[in-house]
Design a protein around this motif. Sequence first.
Motif, PDB file in Angstrom:
ATOM      1  N   ARG A 163      67.701 192.304  49.081  1.00 55.28           N
ATOM      2  CA  ARG A 163      67.204 193.218  50.118  1.00 55.28           C
ATOM      3  C   ARG A 163      67.868 194.580  49.951  1.00 55.28           C
ATOM      4  O   ARG A 163      68.618 195.044  50.806  1.00 55.28           O
ATOM      5  CB  ARG A 163      67.455 192.648  51.515  1.00 55.28           C
ATOM      6  CG  ARG A 163      66.609 191.422  51.841  1.00 55.28           C
ATOM      7  CD  ARG A 163      66.663 191.090  53.327  1.00 55.28           C
ATOM      8  NE  ARG A 163      67.982 190.631  53.729  1.00 55.28           N
ATOM      9  CZ  ARG A 163      68.358 190.473  55.007  1.00 55.28           C
ATOM     10  NH1 ARG A 163      67.527 190.781  55.990  1.00 55.28           N
ATOM     11  NH2 ARG A 163      69.567 190.025  55.292  1.00 55.28           N
ATOM     12  N   TYR A 165      67.239 198.543  49.594  1.00 54.17           N
ATOM     13  CA  TYR A 165      66.282 199.604  49.916  1.00 54.17           C
ATOM     14  C   TYR A 165      66.946 200.945  49.594  1.00 54.17           C
ATOM     15  O   TYR A 165      68.178 201.036  49.486  1.00 54.17           O
ATOM     16  CB  TYR A 165      65.889 199.542  51.391  1.00 54.17           C
ATOM     17  CG  TYR A 165      65.241 198.241  51.781  1.00 54.17           C
ATOM     18  CD1 TYR A 165      63.867 198.106  51.820  1.00 54.17           C
ATOM     19  CD2 TYR A 165      66.025 197.121  52.100  1.00 54.17           C
ATOM     20  CE1 TYR A 165      63.268 196.899  52.169  1.00 54.17           C
ATOM     21  CE2 TYR A 165      65.439 195.902  52.443  1.00 54.17           C
ATOM     22  CZ  TYR A 165      64.059 195.807  52.477  1.00 54.17           C
ATOM     23  OH  TYR A 165      63.478 194.612  52.821  1.00 54.17           O
ATOM     24  N   ASP A 194      61.384 193.733  40.779  1.00 56.24           N
ATOM     25  CA  ASP A 194      61.270 194.179  42.171  1.00 56.24           C
ATOM     26  C   ASP A 194      62.636 194.385  42.812  1.00 56.24           C
ATOM     27  O   ASP A 194      62.819 194.110  43.995  1.00 56.24           O
ATOM     28  CB  ASP A 194      60.445 193.185  42.984  1.00 56.24           C
ATOM     29  CG  ASP A 194      61.102 191.815  43.088  1.00 56.24           C
ATOM     30  OD1 ASP A 194      62.055 191.537  42.311  1.00 56.24           O
ATOM     31  OD2 ASP A 194      60.694 191.019  43.954  1.00 56.24           O
ATOM     32  N   LYS A 197      63.232 197.022  47.180  1.00 59.54           N
ATOM     33  CA  LYS A 197      62.290 196.402  48.111  1.00 59.54           C
ATOM     34  C   LYS A 197      61.558 197.423  48.993  1.00 59.54           C
ATOM     35  O   LYS A 197      60.636 197.059  49.725  1.00 59.54           O
ATOM     36  CB  LYS A 197      63.030 195.398  48.995  1.00 59.54           C
ATOM     37  CG  LYS A 197      63.627 194.225  48.211  1.00 59.54           C
ATOM     38  CD  LYS A 197      62.570 193.486  47.402  1.00 59.54           C
ATOM     39  CE  LYS A 197      63.066 192.167  46.819  1.00 59.54           C
ATOM     40  NZ  LYS A 197      64.052 192.337  45.744  1.00 59.54           N
ATOM     41  N   ALA A 242      56.098 197.886  46.447  1.00 55.64           N
ATOM     42  CA  ALA A 242      57.099 198.013  47.510  1.00 55.64           C
ATOM     43  C   ALA A 242      56.719 199.145  48.460  1.00 55.64           C
ATOM     44  O   ALA A 242      56.199 200.180  48.036  1.00 55.64           O
ATOM     45  CB  ALA A 242      58.475 198.285  46.912  1.00 55.64           C
TER      46      ALA A 242
END
Length: 307
Positions: A163, A165, A194, A197, A242
């Motif tokens: 997680r 960002y 990925d 996120k 995303a």
Amino acid sequence: MSAHPTLAHLARLAELPSQDPAFYAHAYNNRALVPDHPEHMARWAADSALVRARVTFREGLGYGDPSSPQAESETLDYFPAVTSIDFARPPLLVFIHGGYFRSLDKSDHSFVATQLPRKGVSVAVVNYSLCPAVSVETIVRQVLQSVAWLYRQADLLGHDRDRIYIAGHSVGGHLVAMLMAALWPQLGDDLPADLIKGGVSISGLYDLEPLRRAAFLQTDLKLSEADVARLSPAYLKPATNAPFITAVGEIESSEFHRQNALIRAAWPDNVREDVPLPGRHHFNAMDDLAREGTPLLRAILAMVGAV
């Protein structure tokens, strides 16, 4: 999800509004456009000093090769979440400062960690080397390296590596978009495609050609046409779908509004929200990051799942 733009619409947004270098020297000179900018920058520094004085954080963590000539600037400050939104490790927001690749420092932006750690979100504020000592491409590589390091150090630092960002202001917004276009597995076999996120760009820049034409910037940035083609995220593809959140101050120059519209048209599958910033110019566009209950802070908290 936004509707796909027509190629003609993209072309109109991408077309430079003027061939006169003086136009870009004016439209991108935010310090001249906001005469009281020293007061705002002094407030950033004062608010940041207050944050550092009030919380426990880790300062100057090196993310690069210690033997690198740029090692002194390849550092970040880490502000851990002080509350937990669940029993899992907290999400991490990585913040990248602006300054046209040639000024400012992570210590000017600790204020970004005013609210987020209280809401269960850890924050890392990244430093990088500055032009003209290094190139813009080097800065992009440094920021990529910093986020890869934060992914790899998640267990030690305590955040959830799944997680992560990112957020940034001005050319920090440019760097956010470059990170979202990065092909992470090519940078390391352990890095997932990925890795990022979601991203937030405030007053971001996505086409570097106007900066190349503004003499007061080009003196330090030394951008070539090839640099612009390779390092302008508006002409790159995002690596994943995303979510991407944009914002630009209502009273910023027409060029910052055009840049904002350009990335929103170019990345329709990623753009989720354009947060209005009424009455804001380039230097107070970030104020709502540090204020309880603002639309910008709410949008970030919703994106990272901290609501």
